[in-house]
Design a protein around this motif. Structure first.
Motif, PDB file in Angstrom:
ATOM      1  N   LYS A 135       0.836  -1.203   0.000  1.00 53.76           N
ATOM      2  CA  LYS A 135       0.000   0.000   0.000  1.00 53.76           C
ATOM      3  C   LYS A 135       0.870   1.252   0.000  1.00 53.76           C
ATOM      4  CE  LYS A 135      -3.739  -2.251   2.590  1.00 53.76           C
ATOM      5  NZ  LYS A 135      -4.655  -2.370   1.435  1.00 53.76           N
ATOM      6  N   ILE A 136       0.367   2.305  -0.642  1.00 49.15           N
ATOM      7  CA  ILE A 136       1.021   3.612  -0.621  1.00 49.15           C
ATOM      8  C   ILE A 136       0.067   4.612   0.011  1.00 49.15           C
ATOM      9  CG2 ILE A 136       2.057   5.469  -1.972  1.00 49.15           C
ATOM     10  CD1 ILE A 136       2.742   3.433  -4.099  1.00 49.15           C
ATOM     11  N   TRP A 137       0.534   5.290   1.056  1.00 43.99           N
ATOM     12  CA  TRP A 137      -0.273   6.265   1.783  1.00 43.99           C
ATOM     13  C   TRP A 137       0.230   7.672   1.495  1.00 43.99           C
ATOM     14  CZ3 TRP A 137      -4.414   4.180   4.107  1.00 43.99           C
ATOM     15  CH2 TRP A 137      -4.366   2.823   4.441  1.00 43.99           C
ATOM     16  N   LEU A 189      -3.338   6.082  -1.295  1.00 44.98           N
ATOM     17  CA  LEU A 189      -3.118   6.568  -2.661  1.00 44.98           C
ATOM     18  C   LEU A 189      -3.267   5.451  -3.673  1.00 44.98           C
ATOM     19  CD1 LEU A 189      -2.143   9.092  -4.348  1.00 44.98           C
ATOM     20  CD2 LEU A 189       0.123   8.009  -4.291  1.00 44.98           C
ATOM     21  N   TYR A 190      -2.698   4.273  -3.339  1.00 48.20           N
ATOM     22  CA  TYR A 190      -2.752   3.151  -4.283  1.00 48.20           C
ATOM     23  C   TYR A 190      -2.455   1.854  -3.545  1.00 48.20           C
ATOM     24  CZ  TYR A 190      -2.611   1.159  -9.008  1.00 48.20           C
ATOM     25  OH  TYR A 190      -2.904   0.463 -10.149  1.00 48.20           O
ATOM     26  N   SER A 191      -3.051   0.770  -4.007  1.00 54.32           N
ATOM     27  CA  SER A 191      -2.832  -0.552  -3.421  1.00 54.32           C
ATOM     28  C   SER A 191      -2.548  -1.539  -4.544  1.00 54.32           C
ATOM     29  CB  SER A 191      -4.061  -0.996  -2.623  1.00 54.32           C
ATOM     30  OG  SER A 191      -3.854  -2.272  -2.055  1.00 54.32           O
ATOM     31  N   PHE A 192      -1.478  -2.338  -4.387  1.00 53.99           N
ATOM     32  CA  PHE A 192      -1.102  -3.332  -5.380  1.00 53.99           C
ATOM     33  C   PHE A 192      -1.537  -4.724  -4.920  1.00 53.99           C
ATOM     34  CE2 PHE A 192       1.797   0.194  -5.944  1.00 53.99           C
ATOM     35  CZ  PHE A 192       1.878   0.333  -7.321  1.00 53.99           C
ATOM     36  N   GLU A 193      -1.745  -5.612  -5.870  1.00 53.03           N
ATOM     37  CA  GLU A 193      -2.215  -6.956  -5.560  1.00 53.03           C
ATOM     38  C   GLU A 193      -1.085  -7.965  -5.406  1.00 53.03           C
ATOM     39  OE1 GLU A 193      -5.047  -8.118  -8.487  1.00 53.03           O
ATOM     40  OE2 GLU A 193      -6.547  -6.623  -7.866  1.00 53.03           O
ATOM     41  N   ASP A 194       0.103  -7.642  -5.918  1.00 52.35           N
ATOM     42  CA  ASP A 194       1.187  -8.614  -5.882  1.00 52.35           C
ATOM     43  C   ASP A 194       2.547  -7.916  -5.805  1.00 52.35           C
ATOM     44  OD1 ASP A 194       1.401  -7.525  -8.408  1.00 52.35           O
ATOM     45  OD2 ASP A 194       0.787  -9.337  -9.463  1.00 52.35           O
ATOM     46  N   PHE A 195       3.584  -8.698  -5.551  1.00 53.91           N
ATOM     47  CA  PHE A 195       4.963  -8.240  -5.474  1.00 53.91           C
ATOM     48  C   PHE A 195       5.149  -7.185  -4.373  1.00 53.91           C
ATOM     49  CE2 PHE A 195       4.336  -9.759  -9.824  1.00 53.91           C
ATOM     50  CZ  PHE A 195       5.295 -10.747  -9.877  1.00 53.91           C
ATOM     51  N   GLY A 196       6.401  -6.809  -4.151  1.00 52.16           N
ATOM     52  CA  GLY A 196       6.696  -5.890  -3.064  1.00 52.16           C
ATOM     53  C   GLY A 196       6.923  -4.469  -3.534  1.00 52.16           C
ATOM     54  N   LEU A 197       7.023  -3.562  -2.571  1.00 50.47           N
ATOM     55  CA  LEU A 197       7.323  -2.157  -2.845  1.00 50.47           C
ATOM     56  C   LEU A 197       8.626  -1.795  -2.138  1.00 50.47           C
ATOM     57  CD1 LEU A 197       3.809  -0.580  -2.150  1.00 50.47           C
ATOM     58  CD2 LEU A 197       4.655  -1.605  -4.265  1.00 50.47           C
ATOM     59  N   ASP A 198       9.400  -0.921  -2.772  1.00 50.28           N
ATOM     60  CA  ASP A 198      10.632  -0.473  -2.127  1.00 50.28           C
ATOM     61  C   ASP A 198      10.749   1.036  -2.299  1.00 50.28           C
ATOM     62  OD1 ASP A 198      13.285  -0.541  -0.929  1.00 50.28           O
ATOM     63  OD2 ASP A 198      13.384  -2.635  -1.531  1.00 50.28           O
ATOM     64  N   GLY A 199      11.928   1.544  -2.594  1.00 51.21           N
ATOM     65  CA  GLY A 199      12.130   2.985  -2.635  1.00 51.21           C
ATOM     66  C   GLY A 199      11.311   3.675  -3.706  1.00 51.21           C
ATOM     67  N   LEU A 258       4.976  10.024  -8.952  1.00 45.22           N
ATOM     68  CA  LEU A 258       5.693   9.165  -8.021  1.00 45.22           C
ATOM     69  C   LEU A 258       6.181   7.911  -8.746  1.00 45.22           C
ATOM     70  CD1 LEU A 258       6.337   9.131  -4.950  1.00 45.22           C
ATOM     71  CD2 LEU A 258       4.252   7.786  -4.637  1.00 45.22           C
ATOM     72  N   TYR A 259       7.493   7.654  -8.677  1.00 38.49           N
ATOM     73  CA  TYR A 259       8.119   6.485  -9.303  1.00 38.49           C
ATOM     74  C   TYR A 259       8.432   5.476  -8.201  1.00 38.49           C
ATOM     75  CZ  TYR A 259       8.915   9.211 -13.610  1.00 38.49           C
ATOM     76  OH  TYR A 259       8.752   9.954 -14.761  1.00 38.49           O
ATOM     77  N   ILE A 260       7.839   4.284  -8.293  1.00 38.91           N
ATOM     78  CA  ILE A 260       7.942   3.291  -7.217  1.00 38.91           C
ATOM     79  C   ILE A 260       8.645   2.040  -7.718  1.00 38.91           C
ATOM     80  CG2 ILE A 260       6.652   1.901  -5.536  1.00 38.91           C
ATOM     81  CD1 ILE A 260       4.611   4.465  -7.183  1.00 38.91           C
ATOM     82  N   CYS A 261       9.644   1.563  -6.954  1.00 41.89           N
ATOM     83  CA  CYS A 261      10.332   0.323  -7.289  1.00 41.89           C
ATOM     84  C   CYS A 261       9.480  -0.874  -6.878  1.00 41.89           C
ATOM     85  CB  CYS A 261      11.685   0.264  -6.581  1.00 41.89           C
ATOM     86  SG  CYS A 261      12.876   1.487  -7.162  1.00 41.89           S
ATOM     87  N   ARG A 262       9.197  -1.784  -7.823  1.00 39.17           N
ATOM     88  CA  ARG A 262       8.427  -2.994  -7.558  1.00 39.17           C
ATOM     89  C   ARG A 262       9.399  -4.153  -7.354  1.00 39.17           C
ATOM     90  NH1 ARG A 262       3.436  -3.740  -8.817  1.00 39.17           N
ATOM     91  NH2 ARG A 262       3.647  -5.019  -6.952  1.00 39.17           N
ATOM     92  N   TYR A 263       9.728  -4.420  -6.103  1.00 41.67           N
ATOM     93  CA  TYR A 263      10.690  -5.459  -5.750  1.00 41.67           C
ATOM     94  C   TYR A 263      10.150  -6.839  -6.128  1.00 41.67           C
ATOM     95  CZ  TYR A 263      14.434  -7.602  -2.976  1.00 41.67           C
ATOM     96  OH  TYR A 263      15.544  -8.309  -2.568  1.00 41.67           O
ATOM     97  N   LYS A 273      -2.431  12.111  -7.934  1.00 39.67           N
ATOM     98  CA  LYS A 273      -3.769  11.706  -7.486  1.00 39.67           C
ATOM     99  C   LYS A 273      -3.948  10.193  -7.474  1.00 39.67           C
ATOM    100  CE  LYS A 273      -6.119  16.000  -8.663  1.00 39.67           C
ATOM    101  NZ  LYS A 273      -7.283  16.635  -9.331  1.00 39.67           N
ATOM    102  N   GLY A 274      -2.859   9.457  -7.750  1.00 38.40           N
ATOM    103  CA  GLY A 274      -2.921   8.011  -7.654  1.00 38.40           C
ATOM    104  C   GLY A 274      -3.330   7.294  -8.925  1.00 38.40           C
TER     105      GLY A 274
END
Length: 285
Positions: A189-191, A207-217, A226-231, A242-243
Motif C-alpha cells: 500500500k502507498i499512503w 493513494l494506491y494498493s497493489f495486488e502482488d509483489f513488493g514495494l521499495d524505494g 511518483l516512481y515506485i520500485c516494484r521489488y 492523485k494516484g
C-alpha cells in the motif's frame, strides 16, 4: 486534398509511435560491483550518484554522470547505510540502520557525524527531506511486519509521527513540500499525508494498493509524479499525484531497491539487489 489527408495520417502515425515507444533500461555500473545490499541512491548537485555498499558493507560508492565508479567513503565501525539524501549541497544524510543513526557527511571534508540517534527505532531505513529541511524516515520491523514514520530535526532529534503501520519502506516528499508519501512493502500500500507548517502530518489517505509483489524505494519527478520500485517484479511504476497509474517500466533485473533522478529529471537510476549494480533509464521526459 488526397495528399494533405495522407500527410496528416502519416504525421498521426509517427506521433503515436513516438508516444508509445518502449522505454528500456541498461546497466550503468558493472554487475556485482556492489553487494546485494545496494541501496540509496542519491544524486548530488553536480550530478554524481551515490549508493551504499560498494564492494563491501559499510561503504558509499560514487559514480560520475559518465559512469566512472569509485569509493567515496567508509562508514564508522559497525555502521551500514541504507537511504541517502542531500540537504544543502555540502551535506549528505545517511540512514545508518544498524546503529539507529542518521549520519551527516560534510561533502567538503568527508567528515562523518551523528545528526540524530534513537535507540528505540527499529532502523532508519529510507529518508526524504522537505524543502524546509525536515528529514522523514521510514522504520520497518521486518520480523513483525510493522513499521513507523519519524520526523527528524537537529533541534528535536527523532519524533514519531505514526506507529503500528505495516512494513514502512519507501518515503518521499512532494516537490512543493505539501505531501508525504509512504509505502508499506509487505502490505503493498502507498499512503499520502498532508504536511503541516511544523512538519507534522495529517489526513492520511490510501493513494494506491497493489495486488502482488513488493514495494521499495520511491521518488517524485519535477511534476510530482511518483516512481515506485516494484521489488521482485523488476519494474518501476509511475503514479500521478492523485494516484492514477500512468506507466510501468520494465527493468533488466528483478529486485530494484531504490531510485534517484538526474538533476534535469530526464534520466533515472535504479539500484538492483539481484545484480549488485545500478541500472539507468534515459530519455523519460
Amino acid at each position: 486534398m488526397r495528399y494533405t489527408a495522407f500527410f496528416l495520417f502519416f504525421v498521426i502515425i509517427v506521433l503515436q509511435l513516438s508516444c508509445n515507444k518502449e522505454i528500456t533500461s541498461k546497466d550503468f555500473t558493472n554487475p556485482n560491483t556492489f553487494t546485494s545490499g545496494i541501496e540509496g541512491p542519491a544524486t548530488d548537485f553536480e550530478g554524481n550518484i551515490y549508493a551504499v555498499n560498494y564492494q563491501k558493507e559499510g561503504t558509499i560508492g560514487k559514480i560520475t554522470p559518465e559512469g566512472k565508479l569509485s569509493m567515496f567513503l567508509e562508514l564508522p565501525e559497525g555502521s551500514i547505510g541504507n537511504g541517502i539524501r542531500f540537504g544543502k549541497p555540502d551535506k549528505m544524510y545517511i540512514a545508518d540502520y544498524t546503529n539507529h543513526n542518521i549520519l551527516m557527511v560534510d561533502m567538503n571534508t568527508k567528515k562523518i557525524s551523528v545528526f540524530a540517534h534513537h535507540p528505540e527505532a527499529n532502523q532508519p531505513n529510507d529518508l526524504a527531506i522537505s524543502p524546509s529541511g525536515i528529514i522523514y524516515a521510514s522504520d520497518p520491523n521486518w520480523k513483525k511486519g510493522t513499521g513507523n514514520i519519524w520526523k527528524i530535526t537537529s533541534s528535536n532529534g527523532f519524533e514519531k509521527l505514526e506507529g503500528n503501520m505495516g512494513t514502512t519502506n519507501g518515503i518521499e516528499v512532494s516537490p512543493d513540500g505539501r505531501k508525504l508519501y509512504v509505502n508499506e512493502s509487505v502490505q503493498r500500500k502507498i499512503w499520502v499525508y498532508d504536511i503541516q507548517n511544523n512538519g507534522a502530518i495529517l489526513n492520511k489517505k490510501l493513494l494506491y494498493s497493489f495486488e502482488d509483489f513488493g514495494l521499495d524505494g520511491m521518488r517524485c519527478d519535477s511534476d510530482g509524479n511518483l516512481y515506485i520500485c516494484r521489488y521482485d517484479k523488476g519494474t518501476v511504476v509511475i503514479l500521478s499525484p492523485k494516484g492514477k497509474l500512468l506507466k510501468e517500466i520494465k527493468l533488466n533485473g528483478s529486485k530494484p531497491t531504490n531510485i534517484t533522478f538526474s538533476n534535469d529529471f530526464s534520466t533515472f537510476y535504479v539500484t538492483m539487489a539481484d545484480k549488485g549494480c545500478i541500472e539507468i533509464v534515459e530519455n523519460i521526459l
